[in-house]
Structure formats: structure tokens, C-alpha cells
Design a protein around this motif. Structure first.
Motif, PDB file in Angstrom:
ATOM      1  N   LEU A   1       0.857  -1.171   0.000  1.00 31.33           N
ATOM      2  CA  LEU A   1       0.000   0.000   0.000  1.00 31.33           C
ATOM      3  C   LEU A   1       0.901   1.231   0.000  1.00 31.33           C
ATOM      4  N   ARG A   2       0.530   2.205  -0.825  1.00 30.47           N
ATOM      5  CA  ARG A   2       1.402   3.363  -1.014  1.00 30.47           C
ATOM      6  C   ARG A   2       0.783   4.628  -0.469  1.00 30.47           C
ATOM      7  N   CYS A   3       1.621   5.506   0.073  1.00 26.68           N
ATOM      8  CA  CYS A   3       1.165   6.794   0.591  1.00 26.68           C
ATOM      9  C   CYS A   3       2.102   7.882   0.095  1.00 26.68           C
ATOM     10  N   ASP A   4       1.512   8.910  -0.493  1.00 27.73           N
ATOM     11  CA  ASP A   4       2.269  10.071  -0.944  1.00 27.73           C
ATOM     12  C   ASP A   4       1.816  11.263  -0.097  1.00 27.73           C
ATOM     13  N   PRO A   5       2.641  11.698   0.874  1.00 30.38           N
ATOM     14  CA  PRO A   5       2.180  12.738   1.805  1.00 30.38           C
ATOM     15  C   PRO A   5       2.201  14.121   1.180  1.00 30.38           C
ATOM     16  N   ILE A   6       1.733  15.082   1.947  1.00 33.84           N
ATOM     17  CA  ILE A   6       1.764  16.469   1.505  1.00 33.84           C
ATOM     18  C   ILE A   6       3.218  16.937   1.474  1.00 33.84           C
ATOM     19  N   SER A   7       3.592  17.609   0.429  1.00 33.80           N
ATOM     20  CA  SER A   7       4.963  18.087   0.274  1.00 33.80           C
ATOM     21  C   SER A   7       5.341  18.995   1.443  1.00 33.80           C
ATOM     22  N   GLY A   8       6.504  18.721   2.021  1.00 31.83           N
ATOM     23  CA  GLY A   8       6.981  19.540   3.134  1.00 31.83           C
ATOM     24  C   GLY A   8       6.608  19.010   4.496  1.00 31.83           C
ATOM     25  N   HIS A   9       5.706  18.043   4.549  1.00 32.23           N
ATOM     26  CA  HIS A   9       5.339  17.431   5.829  1.00 32.23           C
ATOM     27  C   HIS A   9       6.395  16.395   6.194  1.00 32.23           C
ATOM     28  N   THR A  10       6.995  16.564   7.372  1.00 32.50           N
ATOM     29  CA  THR A  10       8.103  15.678   7.736  1.00 32.50           C
ATOM     30  C   THR A  10       7.654  14.429   8.469  1.00 32.50           C
ATOM     31  N   ALA A  11       6.464  14.456   9.052  1.00 33.08           N
ATOM     32  CA  ALA A  11       5.974  13.308   9.815  1.00 33.08           C
ATOM     33  C   ALA A  11       4.920  12.557   9.013  1.00 33.08           C
ATOM     34  N   LEU A  12       4.965  11.229   9.100  1.00 33.10           N
ATOM     35  CA  LEU A  12       4.010  10.395   8.380  1.00 33.10           C
ATOM     36  C   LEU A  12       3.578   9.254   9.275  1.00 33.10           C
ATOM     37  N   TYR A  13       2.279   9.013   9.310  1.00 29.12           N
ATOM     38  CA  TYR A  13       1.689   7.972  10.150  1.00 29.12           C
ATOM     39  C   TYR A  13       0.925   6.982   9.284  1.00 29.12           C
ATOM     40  N   TRP A  14       0.879   5.737   9.739  1.00 28.32           N
ATOM     41  CA  TRP A  14      -0.048   4.742   9.208  1.00 28.32           C
ATOM     42  C   TRP A  14      -0.960   4.302  10.354  1.00 28.32           C
ATOM     43  N   TYR A  15      -2.250   4.304  10.062  1.00 25.42           N
ATOM     44  CA  TYR A  15      -3.262   3.800  10.987  1.00 25.42           C
ATOM     45  C   TYR A  15      -4.097   2.757  10.261  1.00 25.42           C
ATOM     46  N   ARG A  16      -4.762   1.897  11.035  1.00 29.44           N
ATOM     47  CA  ARG A  16      -5.665   0.891  10.479  1.00 29.44           C
ATOM     48  C   ARG A  16      -7.025   1.081  11.128  1.00 29.44           C
ATOM     49  N   GLN A  17      -8.076   1.008  10.305  1.00 29.21           N
ATOM     50  CA  GLN A  17      -9.439   1.177  10.820  1.00 29.21           C
ATOM     51  C   GLN A  17     -10.263  -0.028  10.398  1.00 29.21           C
ATOM     52  N   SER A  18     -10.643  -0.826  11.383  1.00 26.31           N
ATOM     53  CA  SER A  18     -11.489  -1.982  11.124  1.00 26.31           C
ATOM     54  C   SER A  18     -12.926  -1.639  11.458  1.00 26.31           C
ATOM     55  N   LEU A  19     -13.859  -2.398  10.887  1.00 22.62           N
ATOM     56  CA  LEU A  19     -15.285  -2.128  11.081  1.00 22.62           C
ATOM     57  C   LEU A  19     -15.618  -2.125  12.566  1.00 22.62           C
ATOM     58  N   GLY A  20     -16.212  -1.036  13.020  1.00 27.32           N
ATOM     59  CA  GLY A  20     -16.620  -0.944  14.413  1.00 27.32           C
ATOM     60  C   GLY A  20     -15.502  -0.664  15.390  1.00 27.32           C
ATOM     61  N   GLN A  21     -14.306  -0.469  14.877  1.00 27.54           N
ATOM     62  CA  GLN A  21     -13.166  -0.211  15.746  1.00 27.54           C
ATOM     63  C   GLN A  21     -12.631   1.200  15.508  1.00 27.54           C
ATOM     64  N   GLY A  22     -11.904   1.678  16.469  1.00 25.50           N
ATOM     65  CA  GLY A  22     -11.257   2.970  16.313  1.00 25.50           C
ATOM     66  C   GLY A  22     -10.031   2.857  15.434  1.00 25.50           C
ATOM     67  N   LEU A  23      -9.402   3.969  15.191  1.00 23.32           N
ATOM     68  CA  LEU A  23      -8.159   3.963  14.426  1.00 23.32           C
ATOM     69  C   LEU A  23      -7.051   3.361  15.281  1.00 23.32           C
ATOM     70  N   GLU A  24      -6.370   2.381  14.717  1.00 24.43           N
ATOM     71  CA  GLU A  24      -5.294   1.677  15.413  1.00 24.43           C
ATOM     72  C   GLU A  24      -3.963   2.131  14.833  1.00 24.43           C
ATOM     73  N   PHE A  25      -3.099   2.680  15.673  1.00 23.31           N
ATOM     74  CA  PHE A  25      -1.791   3.142  15.237  1.00 23.31           C
ATOM     75  C   PHE A  25      -0.924   1.975  14.791  1.00 23.31           C
ATOM     76  N   LEU A  26      -0.226   2.156  13.676  1.00 21.40           N
ATOM     77  CA  LEU A  26       0.675   1.124  13.175  1.00 21.40           C
ATOM     78  C   LEU A  26       2.136   1.562  13.263  1.00 21.40           C
ATOM     79  N   ILE A  27       2.482   2.668  12.581  1.00 17.26           N
ATOM     80  CA  ILE A  27       3.879   3.076  12.500  1.00 17.26           C
ATOM     81  C   ILE A  27       3.946   4.569  12.234  1.00 17.26           C
ATOM     82  N   TYR A  28       5.060   5.173  12.666  1.00 19.62           N
ATOM     83  CA  TYR A  28       5.251   6.614  12.564  1.00 19.62           C
ATOM     84  C   TYR A  28       6.666   6.909  12.089  1.00 19.62           C
ATOM     85  N   PHE A  29       6.783   7.804  11.109  1.00 18.88           N
ATOM     86  CA  PHE A  29       8.073   8.265  10.598  1.00 18.88           C
ATOM     87  C   PHE A  29       8.200   9.759  10.868  1.00 18.88           C
TER      88      PHE A  29
END
Lengths: 110, 114
Positions: free
Chosen positions: B21-49
């Protein structure tokens, strides 16, 4: 471990019927509490950041407030376009990640 | 583009296959996060750069999950040997300044594992 609990899980309002959404949190030290709005099939959209107890922020029909244990999102005279899932998140001091609640699904009927 | 871009928007795969899965962030933004959202669940943190620092991988649920960020910009989340419980929407977000908490999210990649 940081915890965020939102209530109710779902809320149905008539257009113009004001109400409040609740976000209760437990965090070792609060850096910030955040409210996001999420429409179906979309990513969350940032609404507010609150940093300390007593702080309030407003945007159109929305007003967010913060105490040491919870935050409220007050919706005044809602319109159908306010229908969405509202997410609350906290960030602890010294950490870069946000811990999210499961959200409150709001439906406003005309 | 002006926002965070994620691809593919939908991915259906068979159990045991690998996905990227690919993510292209906003230019100039230094921090990038991945979260996972399952049905009926909140956003689950995965990884942070953050910039050139070592990533915070504390949210990755198993060693089948990995992510990299090349050149401080585009990020790829890889799931190896997919399982049905991996089915979820994977959300990427970027951040300009840590003191605002204003994450800008993409629209997500919906992964379905059959």
C-alpha cells in the motif's frame, strides 16, 4: 496505557435539535486532545485541538470544551450536512502518536 | 497534489498473498503515520516516521507488517502472507508540525483478504 471512550456510539437528531457528544480519556500527561470528523469512505478531517482544561474552541455550529477527564463536542442547531462520525483522540506528553476513540456516528434528519 | 494520496483505493487479495500500500504525503510534511481502521473499531496506530529518525514501529501487529519511507516522502506499507483479519482500511496521514496534532489523512486503502 492511554484510553479514549466516546459516547454515545450513535446519535440521531432532528435538524435544529442541539446535543453534545462525549469523549472521556485517560492519559499519563495530556499534550493535546483532538476532534476529527469522518465522512463515509473518507479519511478523518481535523476540527479542533484543545490543550488544557477550561479551553474552548468553536467552528460554525460546533463547540469543543475540555476538562481534566473529558471533552464535549456541542452541536448547536445541527443541519443534515453535519451528519458524520466524530472522532476524539489524545496525544500524551513526550509521544508523537495519537490514540483515537471509536467515534460517535451522528445522523441529522431534515 | 494538495492532499495526501493513497493507492490503491481498493485491494482484494487471497489469503497468503503479499500486498503493498502506497502513501504520498503532503509536500513539506516531515511526519508520516499509518493507521488501520477496522469495522466498528477505532483507528489503530501502526507506524510513525519523523524526518530521518528511526521509525516508531510499536503499533505493528506482527512481523508480517513492515513499512518504509523513501527520501523522506513516499511511504509503502507491506503486509506479507495476508490473513483475513488483516482486512481493514489502511489510512495514511502526514503532519507538518508536531505541536498542532493536525494530521492530514488520505482517503485510505481498503484491503479485503478472501
Amino acid at each position: 496505557e492511554d484510553q479514549v471512550t466516546q459516547s454515545p456510539e450513535a446519535l440521531r437528531l432532528q435538524e435544529g435539535e442541539s446535543s453534545s457528544l462525549n469523549c472521556s480519556y485517560t492519559v499519563s500527561g495530556l499534550r493535546g486532545l483532538f476532534w476529527y470528523r469522518q465522512d463515509p469512505g473518507k479519511g478523518p478531517e481535523f476540527l479542533f485541538t484543545l490543550y488544557s482544561a477550561g479551553e474552548e474552541k468553536e467552528k460554525e455550529r460546533l463547540k469543543a470544551t475540555l476538562t481534566k477527564k473529558e471533552s464535549f463536542l456541542h452541536i448547536t442547531a445541527p443541519k443534515p450536512e453535519d451528519s458524520a462520525t466524530y472522532l476524539c483522540a489524545v496525544q500524551a506528553l513526550g509521544y508523537s502518536t495519537l490514540t483515537f476513540g471509536k467515534g460517535t456516528m451522528l445522523l441529522v434528519s431534515p | 497534489g494538495a492532499g495526501v494520496s493513497q493507492s490503491p483505493s481498493n485491494k482484494v487479495t487471497e489469503k497468503g498473498k503479499d500486498v503493498e500500500l502506497r502513501c504520498d504525503p503532503i509536500s513539506g510534511h516531515t511526519a508520516l503515520y499509518w493507521y488501520r481502521q477496522s469495522l466498528g473499531q477505532g483507528l489503530e496506530f501502526l507506524i510513525y516516521f519523523q524526518g530521518n529518525s528511526a521509525p516508531d514501529k510499536s503499533g505493528l501487529p506482527s512481523d508480517r507488517f513492515s513499512a518504509e519511507r523513501t527520501g523522506g516522502s513516499v511511504s509503502t506499507l507491506t503486509i506479507q502472507r495476508t490473513q483475513q483479519e488483516d482486512s481493514a482500511v489502511y489510512l495514511c496521514a502526514s503532519l507538518f508540525a508536531l505541536n498542532t496534532g493536525e494530521l492530514f489523512f488520505g482517503e485510505g486503502s481498503r484491503l479485503t483478504v478472501l
